[in-house]
Scaffold this active site. Sequence first.
Site, short mmCIF file in Angstrom:
data_model
loop_
_atom_site.label_atom_id
_atom_site.label_comp_id
_atom_site.label_asym_id
_atom_site.label_seq_id
_atom_site.Cartn_x
_atom_site.Cartn_y
_atom_site.Cartn_z
CE LYS A 262 -3.08 2.69 3.09
NZ LYS A 262 -3.81 2.47 4.87
CG ASP A 267 -6.16 8.42 3.86
OD1 ASP A 267 -6.91 8.49 2.91
OD2 ASP A 267 -6.07 7.45 5.20
CE LYS A 274 -6.51 9.37 6.93
NZ LYS A 274 -7.31 8.37 8.44
CG ASP A 285 -1.86 5.68 5.05
OD1 ASP A 285 -1.55 4.40 5.83
OD2 ASP A 285 -3.20 6.22 3.95
NE ARG A 349 -10.44 -1.37 4.57
CZ ARG A 349 -10.48 -2.03 5.89
NH1 ARG A 349 -11.78 -2.51 5.66
NH2 ARG A 349 -10.01 -1.09 6.74
#
Length: 514
Positions: A262, A267, A274, A285, A349
């Site tokens: 990943k 992000d 967020k 990330d 994911r």
Amino acid sequence: MAFPSPNPILNLDDALNNTQYDSLIIIADDFSKINNEALVQATTQLSEIDARVGNQVVVTVCEFAPGKRLILVPTGNLNRDYDDVRRYFDATKKAIIEAKASGSVNPVIYLADKPSSELFEHALTVSYLGACQALWQPLEAREHLGESIEPVQTIGLVGATQQICDYASAISAGQYAARDLCGTEPERMAPPRFAEYCEALFADSNVEVEVISDSDVINKNYPMMATVARASMPVERHQPRVVKLTYTPEGEVNKTLMFVGKGLVYDTGGADLKVGGHMSGMSRDKGGAASVAGFVKSVSDYQAKGVKVVAFLTVVRNSIGSDCFVPDEIITTREGVRVRIGNTDAEGRLAMGDLLSEIKDLAKNEVNPEIFTVATLTGHAARAMGPYSALVENGPARSAKVSRNIADSGDLWADGAEVSRSRREDYDFIQPHTLADDVLSSNNAPSAVTARGHQFPMAFLAIASGLDKHGNDSEQPLPYVHIDIAGSGVEGGDWQHGKPTAASVASLFATYIK
């Protein structure tokens, strides 16, 4: 890219007489165990006037030490049930900072009578890796201030062989690259520049590098990744990349390790933004892709035999904007699975799922394949496991004890992990609620407050990629382990300011490269 080279030194007397070095770092739980009478006398006399000896790092003048610098570093207790090799790793981190501050650029590390337990079998090498962790400075800092901010050039290791030093150097090279890729700010390491770093990293090596930048290809072959990237597409410097790395050893292949990493270069959380200060640090990330690239670097530098490594890195930015994806959307994956989006902040994911499907298809024709996803995926992993990686395995991996072997290696190399089970509740949790979709990507609550918050994402990845059809009951079982490094990826769990740890590089290398 530079990190201090490890050099073998036969014994302590050779270290004391070698003018190449300019400081002696002695690490011990008891300095009376030093195998040199003059040094024992010197440390004993010093302890009579300085109560810090044996309790904290002490730098002192010693006429017969290299460079006249003697650095005494206590490990603390080594005999309790919960003491492990990190006592040496942490002690050396402190020592090397003092050595650097004193002006030393070629220190020697000596472990005075380390315990014979197998827990400390690699303590000297681990000490070197701890020094490298402490000395690393961010890529942007090196580019702005120059390489002089990392002045230590070599580290002598008393009692090490050349073979040990070659092994340690390979791990360190991979960890250094992983820290660079993970720890660099989001513009300097935006997707195109992440790919460029990888191309430069493996230039003139035996690692084949393929970079996919064509948005049409990404939209067609990796629809979930393209969905995550959608809001970033209008900004050219933020457009996604798929980086494929392949290491093929000379001679026979006995095992094939296959990774998806990943690489979320930033992000924002997307539409599920967020807030409350939680966006800061999200340039890290990309730690999973960073560690995977670092592992490939270690394998390549060591010219490992018998092991082939295939790695796919999903390098993408989860931006907020008028074209960002939103909860309730349904995305059809490469595998033909209809995914309903539960939370746009559960983007990792999605970014990995289609690449994992492709890796799974390739694995069917490889020799003894084992498949991994590596990601800074969930706050739950950090909450549940603390500073350890979480290993969540499918049935074939559990039968082969893949996670147990990695965790046991990690205990010996200061790269700890905890083994998690994949259970029926994880699959139940992501079942669809209508006939419009086949699987839910997540619930709409933070993972940290969700029961089994780091385990159920592995179930999603298995279903979305088709790996759920390759369990123990299938015609072709494929071992698969999801490695969540959200808790282990940075020092102290400080995603804003902590140094990247290159989590899983050392444990994977030690498990598979002998």
